[in-house]
Design a protein around this motif. Structure first.
Motif, mmCIF file in Angstrom:
data_model
loop_
_atom_site.group_PDB
_atom_site.id
_atom_site.type_symbol
_atom_site.label_atom_id
_atom_site.label_comp_id
_atom_site.label_asym_id
_atom_site.label_seq_id
_atom_site.Cartn_x
_atom_site.Cartn_y
_atom_site.Cartn_z
ATOM 1 N N PRO A 68 34.717 56.843 33.931
ATOM 2 C CA PRO A 68 35.728 55.748 33.673
ATOM 3 C C PRO A 68 35.288 54.689 34.931
ATOM 4 C CG PRO A 68 37.015 57.868 34.007
ATOM 5 C CD PRO A 68 35.557 58.287 34.300
ATOM 6 N N MET A 69 35.248 53.346 34.115
ATOM 7 C CA MET A 69 34.805 52.412 34.826
ATOM 8 C C MET A 69 35.617 51.135 34.770
ATOM 9 S SD MET A 69 30.790 50.726 34.883
ATOM 10 C CE MET A 69 30.075 52.196 35.239
ATOM 11 N N ILE A 70 36.017 50.300 35.794
ATOM 12 C CA ILE A 70 36.692 49.224 35.588
ATOM 13 C C ILE A 70 35.985 47.979 36.376
ATOM 14 C CG2 ILE A 70 39.044 50.164 35.779
ATOM 15 C CD1 ILE A 70 39.228 49.521 38.511
ATOM 16 N N SER A 71 36.313 47.000 36.113
ATOM 17 C CA SER A 71 35.501 45.792 36.546
ATOM 18 C C SER A 71 36.103 45.454 37.729
ATOM 19 C CB SER A 71 35.463 44.587 35.561
ATOM 20 O OG SER A 71 36.625 44.000 35.351
ATOM 21 N N TYR A 72 35.674 44.905 38.806
ATOM 22 C CA TYR A 72 35.877 44.289 40.070
ATOM 23 C C TYR A 72 35.007 43.059 40.341
ATOM 24 C CZ TYR A 72 37.051 43.714 44.952
ATOM 25 O OH TYR A 72 37.615 43.174 46.227
ATOM 26 N N PHE A 73 35.208 41.901 40.301
ATOM 27 C CA PHE A 73 34.308 40.790 40.532
ATOM 28 C C PHE A 73 35.147 39.559 40.962
ATOM 29 C CE2 PHE A 73 35.537 40.827 36.048
ATOM 30 C CZ PHE A 73 35.964 39.376 35.924
ATOM 31 N N GLU A 74 34.377 38.695 41.516
ATOM 32 C CA GLU A 74 34.998 37.517 42.294
ATOM 33 C C GLU A 74 36.022 37.128 41.777
ATOM 34 O OE1 GLU A 74 33.458 36.615 45.087
ATOM 35 O OE2 GLU A 74 35.152 34.827 45.179
ATOM 36 N N LYS A 77 38.987 39.850 41.768
ATOM 37 C CA LYS A 77 39.267 40.473 42.652
ATOM 38 C C LYS A 77 40.592 40.671 43.601
ATOM 39 C CE LYS A 77 37.389 37.105 46.081
ATOM 40 N NZ LYS A 77 36.683 36.630 47.007
ATOM 41 N N ARG A 78 41.582 39.637 43.374
ATOM 42 C CA ARG A 78 43.021 39.641 43.957
ATOM 43 C C ARG A 78 43.616 40.833 43.274
ATOM 44 N NH1 ARG A 78 45.186 34.086 46.069
ATOM 45 N NH2 ARG A 78 46.669 35.361 47.490
ATOM 46 N N GLU A 79 44.043 40.556 42.153
ATOM 47 C CA GLU A 79 44.719 41.533 41.160
ATOM 48 C C GLU A 79 44.127 42.813 41.018
ATOM 49 O OE1 GLU A 79 43.629 38.343 40.302
ATOM 50 O OE2 GLU A 79 43.358 39.139 38.135
ATOM 51 N N ARG A 80 42.785 42.933 40.974
ATOM 52 C CA ARG A 80 42.046 44.029 40.594
ATOM 53 C C ARG A 80 42.204 44.921 41.961
ATOM 54 N NH1 ARG A 80 39.291 45.725 36.073
ATOM 55 N NH2 ARG A 80 41.061 44.682 35.048
ATOM 56 N N GLY A 81 41.815 44.428 42.997
ATOM 57 C CA GLY A 81 41.999 44.902 44.205
ATOM 58 C C GLY A 81 43.276 45.541 44.629
ATOM 59 N N GLU A 82 44.300 44.956 44.313
ATOM 60 C CA GLU A 82 45.615 45.553 44.402
ATOM 61 C C GLU A 82 45.768 47.068 43.756
ATOM 62 O OE1 GLU A 82 48.383 44.686 46.426
ATOM 63 O OE2 GLU A 82 46.834 43.256 47.215
ATOM 64 N N SER A 83 45.449 46.763 42.265
ATOM 65 C CA SER A 83 45.395 47.902 41.446
ATOM 66 C C SER A 83 44.424 49.255 41.928
ATOM 67 C CB SER A 83 45.288 47.553 39.846
ATOM 68 O OG SER A 83 43.992 47.228 39.630
ATOM 69 N N ILE A 84 43.370 48.706 42.294
ATOM 70 C CA ILE A 84 42.330 49.916 42.841
ATOM 71 C C ILE A 84 43.175 50.621 43.875
ATOM 72 C CG2 ILE A 84 40.435 50.270 44.045
ATOM 73 C CD1 ILE A 84 38.863 47.990 42.265
ATOM 74 N N ALA A 85 43.771 49.687 44.743
ATOM 75 C CA ALA A 85 44.333 50.287 46.060
ATOM 76 C C ALA A 85 45.439 51.167 45.631
ATOM 77 C CB ALA A 85 44.947 49.054 46.979
ATOM 78 N N ALA A 86 46.320 50.708 44.825
ATOM 79 C CA ALA A 86 47.595 51.501 44.297
ATOM 80 C C ALA A 86 47.124 52.772 43.471
ATOM 81 C CB ALA A 86 48.334 50.571 43.125
ATOM 82 N N ARG A 87 45.711 52.917 42.947
ATOM 83 C CA ARG A 87 45.238 54.114 42.425
ATOM 84 C C ARG A 87 44.948 54.882 43.557
ATOM 85 N NH1 ARG A 87 41.709 53.060 37.144
ATOM 86 N NH2 ARG A 87 41.709 55.105 37.024
#
Ligand code: SAM
Length: 297
Positions: A68-74, A77-87
């Motif tokens: 399973p892959m999710i995107s994390y790019f420039e 990065k803010r919202e996605r960084g938060e959701s990765i951290a939560a996981r």
């Protein structure tokens, strides 16, 4: 005499641990540079965060990995960084891969590492290729002390400020550059560092058309006036020669300021210019000159 026991390394740290972010270095061109450990981590983590899911999907499928892959790019990065951290806090393990090379070097990886550090989430690195270090080692320039400058800004003022900061820099300097900016960058570097400054242009490292061009800034500019820049570049620029620094002005600070005043500068301008040339705060020069004046009164 007893010597410490030599070791060829250890494979003890290989188990995947839940709740951990793995920064996985990927090849900068040559697929064989993906390490055995990187493959193991990519196969065993719960999910992969990638700067470009399409490219990274191709890389993983080349090695028979489906994840399973999710995107994390420039731009996310803010919202996605938060959701990765939560996981991660929920106990999942994640491998972060960026477009190429070592995550967090001139790419958004830097931000997610900070977010994890702030939240106490464990982060570990699976080291591998990095264009800056690969270029430095091939440059034939001094490697003992170097400074990584990443990409130069496209903004004129920021660019000028950066070059001004680098005036007199004695360490070897490493820059990333895109082909369409190369000519402009070489011209700017000549303006600030001089045409004779050594430079090694490293292009398409680890790829079939790898090129390592050891020359001077002036010759590189002449070469690329004739030839279109192609591919990805790292520029490794020699530091300022130590001798030139001391030859240009007297060692004694008061003498230096007096010389500038004698050339027609006002006292405060001479102090400012002296401070700038020597790279020291102007109040330091000011205090030295004042003390000297007091002593002679
Ligand atoms: N994280 C990467 C690393 O570890 O080097 C760098 C990412 S940065 C977004 C991309 C830049 O790295 C390119 O514009 C180029 O300057 C440099 N680069 C990446 N791969 C390269 C290669 N194979 N040859 C030369 N330069 C390369």
């Amino acid at each position: 005499m007893s010597y410490p026991k030599k070791t060829i390394g250890t494979d003890e740290k290989n188990a995947i641990i839940g709740g951990t972010l793995y920064l996985v270095a990927t090849p900068i061109g040559n697929l064989s540079d993906l390490s055995e450990r990187a493959l193991k981590v990519l196969s065993e983590v719960d999910f992969v965060a990638a700067e470009d899911t399409r490219n990274s999907g191709l890389l993983l499928s080349r090695f028979g990995i489906s994840k399973p892959m999710i995107s994390y790019f420039e731009h996310n990065k803010r919202e996605r960084g938060e959701s990765i951290a939560a996981r991660l806090e929920g106990g999942e393990s994640c491998a972060l891969i960026t477009d190429a090379g070592t995550p967090a070097i001139s790419d958004p990886g830097e931000d997610i590492v900070r977010v994890c550090a702030e939240r106490g989430i464990p982060v570990t690195s699976i080291p591998g290729a990095c264009a800056a270090i690969t270029a430095l080692t091939l440059s034939a320039l001094p490697t003992g002390r170097f400074v990584f400058e990443g990409f130069l800004s496209g903004n004129k003022t920021d660019r000028r400020e950066r070059f001004e900061e680098l005036l007199g820099e004695r360490r070897t300097m490493i820059f990333y550059e895109a082909p369409h900016h190369l000519r402009q960058t070489l011209d700017d570097m000549i303006r600030y560092f001089g045409a004779d400054r050594p430079v090694t242009l490293c292009r398409e490292l680890t790829k079939l058309n790898e090129e390592v061009h050891r020359t001077t800034l002036g010759e590189a500019a002449a070469y690329y006036a004739e030839k279109d820049p192609r591919g990805e570049y790292v520029l490794v620029v020699g530091g300022s020669a130590e001798k030139k620094q001391t030859e240009d002005y007297p060692e004694d600070i008061a003498e230096h300021v007096a010389l500038l005043e004698a050339s027609g500068m006002k006292r405060m301008d001479a102090i400012k210019a002296c401070a700038k040339t020597r790279g020291v705060p102007k109040n330091e020069i000011y205090n030295i000159i004042n003390r000297k004046d007091d002593d002679t009164e």
